[in-house]
Design an enzyme around this catalytic site. Structure first.
Site, PDB file in Angstrom:
ATOM      1  N   GLU A  21       0.820  -1.214   0.000  1.00 39.08           N
ATOM      2  CA  GLU A  21       0.000   0.000   0.000  1.00 39.08           C
ATOM      3  C   GLU A  21       0.854   1.264   0.000  1.00 39.08           C
ATOM      4  O   GLU A  21       0.391   2.336  -0.393  1.00 39.08           O
ATOM      5  CB  GLU A  21      -0.925   0.006   1.219  1.00 39.08           C
ATOM      6  CG  GLU A  21      -1.966  -1.094   1.186  1.00 39.08           C
ATOM      7  CD  GLU A  21      -2.835  -1.057   2.421  1.00 39.08           C
ATOM      8  OE1 GLU A  21      -4.015  -0.702   2.283  1.00 39.08           O
ATOM      9  OE2 GLU A  21      -2.327  -1.372   3.520  1.00 39.08           O
ATOM     10  N   TYR A  53     -15.105  26.515  -3.002  1.00 41.56           N
ATOM     11  CA  TYR A  53     -15.072  25.062  -2.872  1.00 41.56           C
ATOM     12  C   TYR A  53     -14.079  24.409  -3.822  1.00 41.56           C
ATOM     13  O   TYR A  53     -13.614  23.306  -3.563  1.00 41.56           O
ATOM     14  CB  TYR A  53     -16.455  24.419  -2.948  1.00 41.56           C
ATOM     15  CG  TYR A  53     -17.343  24.806  -4.103  1.00 41.56           C
ATOM     16  CD1 TYR A  53     -17.160  24.274  -5.364  1.00 41.56           C
ATOM     17  CD2 TYR A  53     -18.403  25.673  -3.903  1.00 41.56           C
ATOM     18  CE1 TYR A  53     -17.998  24.612  -6.408  1.00 41.56           C
ATOM     19  CE2 TYR A  53     -19.250  26.020  -4.946  1.00 41.56           C
ATOM     20  CZ  TYR A  53     -19.038  25.478  -6.199  1.00 41.56           C
ATOM     21  OH  TYR A  53     -19.869  25.813  -7.230  1.00 41.56           O
ATOM     22  N   GLU A  73      -8.064   6.939   9.208  1.00 38.30           N
ATOM     23  CA  GLU A  73      -8.455   7.824  10.301  1.00 38.30           C
ATOM     24  C   GLU A  73      -7.534   9.041  10.351  1.00 38.30           C
ATOM     25  O   GLU A  73      -7.977  10.180  10.519  1.00 38.30           O
ATOM     26  CB  GLU A  73      -8.409   7.086  11.648  1.00 38.30           C
ATOM     27  CG  GLU A  73      -9.442   5.998  11.804  1.00 38.30           C
ATOM     28  CD  GLU A  73      -9.033   4.633  11.270  1.00 38.30           C
ATOM     29  OE1 GLU A  73      -9.653   3.639  11.677  1.00 38.30           O
ATOM     30  OE2 GLU A  73      -8.109   4.539  10.428  1.00 38.30           O
ATOM     31  N   LYS A  99     -12.126   3.791   1.293  1.00 36.08           N
ATOM     32  CA  LYS A  99     -11.025   2.995   0.751  1.00 36.08           C
ATOM     33  C   LYS A  99     -11.629   1.759   0.080  1.00 36.08           C
ATOM     34  O   LYS A  99     -11.744   0.694   0.683  1.00 36.08           O
ATOM     35  CB  LYS A  99     -10.063   2.610   1.873  1.00 36.08           C
ATOM     36  CG  LYS A  99      -8.771   1.990   1.392  1.00 36.08           C
ATOM     37  CD  LYS A  99      -7.796   1.824   2.546  1.00 36.08           C
ATOM     38  CE  LYS A  99      -6.491   1.247   2.052  1.00 36.08           C
ATOM     39  NZ  LYS A  99      -5.514   1.128   3.144  1.00 36.08           N
TER      40      LYS A  99
END
Length: 120
Positions: A21, A53, A73, A99
């Site tokens: 990863e 934005y 997190e 994910k």
């Protein structure tokens, strides 16, 4: 409370605990809900009374693609913190990080975390 919402921002980056990863980019999706008072912006029709934005999306992209976290997190926390620092008009932000390609031996749509942070 008023909010500006961005859904399904999609980025490719390297976040996760597993070694692969860290080197093989995966897809990450991000939803933002940015809380602020929009009354003045609605009455004046002036960008200076709200947040851009597009800039918020670019900031989220920078955090996702230019950093590497073990945990989504931590990634969500970094996005929230950076948005609150960059946009003084925000009173709070909700960040969801998805994910969909997590290295889990199961059939699933995605794993995700959702956090809400408010200005102190």
């Amino acid at each position: 409370m008023d909010s500006i919402i961005a859904r399904g921002l999609t980025f490719h980056a390297c976040h996760g605990v597993e070694a692969q990863e860290k080197t093989n980019p995966q897809t990450f999706k991000v939803d933002l809900e940015m809380y602020l008072d929009l009354e003045t912006a609605g009455q004046t029709d002036e960008l200076s009374n709200t947040i851009d934005y597009g800039e918020a999306c670019r900031l989220a992209e920078k955090v996702v693609t230019e950093t590497s976290c073990n945990l989504i997190e931590a990634l969500a926390e970094n996005i929230a913190r950076n948005l609150l620092l960059a946009f003084p008009l925000l009173t709070g932000v909700e960040v969801t990080v998805y994910k969909p390609e997590a290295p889990i031996e199961a059939e699933f749509e995605y794993f995700a975390v959702k956090i809400t942070r408010c200005r102190k």
